[in-house]
Each structure stands twice: as structure tokens, then as C-alpha cells.
Design a protein around this motif. Sequence first.
Motif, mmCIF file in Angstrom:
data_model
loop_
_atom_site.group_PDB
_atom_site.id
_atom_site.type_symbol
_atom_site.label_atom_id
_atom_site.label_comp_id
_atom_site.label_asym_id
_atom_site.label_seq_id
_atom_site.Cartn_x
_atom_site.Cartn_y
_atom_site.Cartn_z
ATOM 1 N N GLY A 72 -5.141 -4.046 -9.074
ATOM 2 C CA GLY A 72 -3.692 -4.183 -9.183
ATOM 3 C C GLY A 72 -3.181 -4.065 -10.605
ATOM 4 O O GLY A 72 -2.054 -4.418 -10.865
ATOM 5 N N ARG A 73 -4.002 -3.572 -11.534
ATOM 6 C CA ARG A 73 -3.568 -3.426 -12.913
ATOM 7 C C ARG A 73 -3.209 -1.970 -13.167
ATOM 8 O O ARG A 73 -3.763 -1.070 -12.565
ATOM 9 C CB ARG A 73 -4.671 -3.856 -13.864
ATOM 10 N N ARG A 95 6.375 -3.896 -10.775
ATOM 11 C CA ARG A 95 6.022 -4.333 -9.430
ATOM 12 C C ARG A 95 5.504 -5.760 -9.501
ATOM 13 O O ARG A 95 5.021 -6.199 -10.533
ATOM 14 C CB ARG A 95 4.919 -3.448 -8.855
ATOM 15 N N PHE A 96 5.562 -6.433 -8.384
ATOM 16 C CA PHE A 96 4.924 -7.732 -8.276
ATOM 17 C C PHE A 96 3.456 -7.458 -7.933
ATOM 18 O O PHE A 96 3.050 -7.545 -6.785
ATOM 19 C CB PHE A 96 5.606 -8.596 -7.211
ATOM 20 N N ASP A 97 2.686 -7.115 -8.959
ATOM 21 C CA ASP A 97 1.316 -6.668 -8.767
ATOM 22 C C ASP A 97 0.406 -7.718 -8.161
ATOM 23 O O ASP A 97 -0.602 -7.369 -7.563
ATOM 24 C CB ASP A 97 0.712 -6.184 -10.082
ATOM 25 N N ILE A 98 0.736 -8.980 -8.321
ATOM 26 C CA ILE A 98 -0.111 -10.021 -7.746
ATOM 27 C C ILE A 98 -0.171 -9.827 -6.236
ATOM 28 O O ILE A 98 -1.238 -9.866 -5.638
ATOM 29 C CB ILE A 98 0.413 -11.424 -8.112
ATOM 30 N N LEU A 99 0.962 -9.586 -5.624
ATOM 31 C CA LEU A 99 1.005 -9.372 -4.184
ATOM 32 C C LEU A 99 0.658 -7.930 -3.842
ATOM 33 O O LEU A 99 -0.198 -7.672 -3.001
ATOM 34 C CB LEU A 99 2.400 -9.729 -3.650
ATOM 35 N N TYR A 100 1.294 -6.989 -4.512
ATOM 36 C CA TYR A 100 1.118 -5.567 -4.203
ATOM 37 C C TYR A 100 -0.328 -5.122 -4.405
ATOM 38 O O TYR A 100 -0.872 -4.385 -3.600
ATOM 39 C CB TYR A 100 2.059 -4.746 -5.079
ATOM 40 N N GLY A 101 -0.953 -5.578 -5.464
ATOM 41 C CA GLY A 101 -2.313 -5.167 -5.753
ATOM 42 C C GLY A 101 -3.361 -5.888 -4.933
ATOM 43 O O GLY A 101 -4.520 -5.472 -4.889
ATOM 44 N N SER A 102 -2.981 -6.965 -4.267
ATOM 45 C CA SER A 102 -3.967 -7.756 -3.518
ATOM 46 C C SER A 102 -4.025 -7.397 -2.034
ATOM 47 O O SER A 102 -4.865 -7.942 -1.323
ATOM 48 C CB SER A 102 -3.663 -9.242 -3.679
ATOM 49 N N ARG A 118 0.365 -1.810 1.579
ATOM 50 C CA ARG A 118 1.146 -1.255 0.463
ATOM 51 C C ARG A 118 2.060 -0.141 0.957
ATOM 52 O O ARG A 118 3.195 -0.025 0.514
ATOM 53 C CB ARG A 118 0.211 -0.696 -0.611
#
Length: 175
Positions: free
Chosen positions: A169-170, A75-82, A88
Motif C-alpha cells: 500500500g505504499r 488515498r487512505f492507503d491504510i484501508l485501500y492498500g490492505s 479495490r
Amino acid sequence: MSSSPSRPTHILRTLADAVPATLLAVMFVCFIIQVFMRYVMDSPVGWTVEVCVIAWLWILLWGQSVSAEEQDEIRFDILYGSVSSGVRRWFRIVFSLLLVGIYAWSLPALWDFVTFMKIQDTSYLDIPFSWVYSVALIFSVVTILRYLRILWGAARGTDTGQSSVDELGRKDFTE
């Protein structure tokens, strides 16, 4: 957290996971045979390369569609997790709709290609290419089903996709 899977589900999951592992072992054995035949016997064989290519294709497509679980996906965690869990959820809905639509739209053409390829066989083993490429059909159908399930869960609000992503997001490796 979901309950543990039933025994038949666990057996099927184990068998599905064994396919890529078995194919990787076959690739390794073929590699050893090829090295032995080329450098010890000075008589290289071509069928080992063919087996390795077919096995690798099957490992990639089977592994991603059948063996891999959603938390294993990139996943693009930078965006998804923020973003918030509500955003989401919308990401999951939109992404699932797009993937289901693309794969469903391409499925008839993929079917035509795979069934057309029965006219040609592989060079060394004479395996019909329709058998070789049939994993692409499995990949597409399983991916459609997987993302329909994700879509259903996200639309109902029962699956937020939080099982594999913590608040930063990790990936959470403690599960």
C-alpha cells in the motif's frame, strides 16, 4: 504498464503542466514587486496581491484537475492498500460514481454562478470575476471526465489502480 503517449498527447501534457509552473513564477515576481514597492519605495501596490490570489486559485484547481495524474492523488492507503484487488476495484467504482454524480449535479449551479459573476470585476485589474472563476468549471468538467475514465476502466477490470500502490500500500517511486 501502458505504452508511451503519442507526441500530440505529450505536447498537450507539457503545456498543461506549464500552466501552474508559469502561474507560480508570476506569483513569485508579484511577491518581489510587492516587497520592493512596500519596503523600498514605501508605496505598496494592491494589484500584486490580486494577481497572487487569482494565480493561486488557478494553480490549485488547474493543477488538481488537468496537471495532476491519478497516482498523485491522496488515498487512505491504510484501508485501500490492505484489501484485495477486487475490493479495490469496487472502491474505485463506488468512489468514481459518487464523484461523477456530485460534480455533475453541481455543474449547472456552478455554471450559473460563474456566468452571473460577469457583473462584477476585480478591484485593481478590472478582470471579470467570471474569468477568474472559470477555472472552477474547467476543474469540474475535467474531474467528471477523469472519473468517468477511472469508472470505465474499473468496471471493465482493465484498470485496477495498482500502478501507484505496491503490495504493502505504499507509493512505488521506482516507476
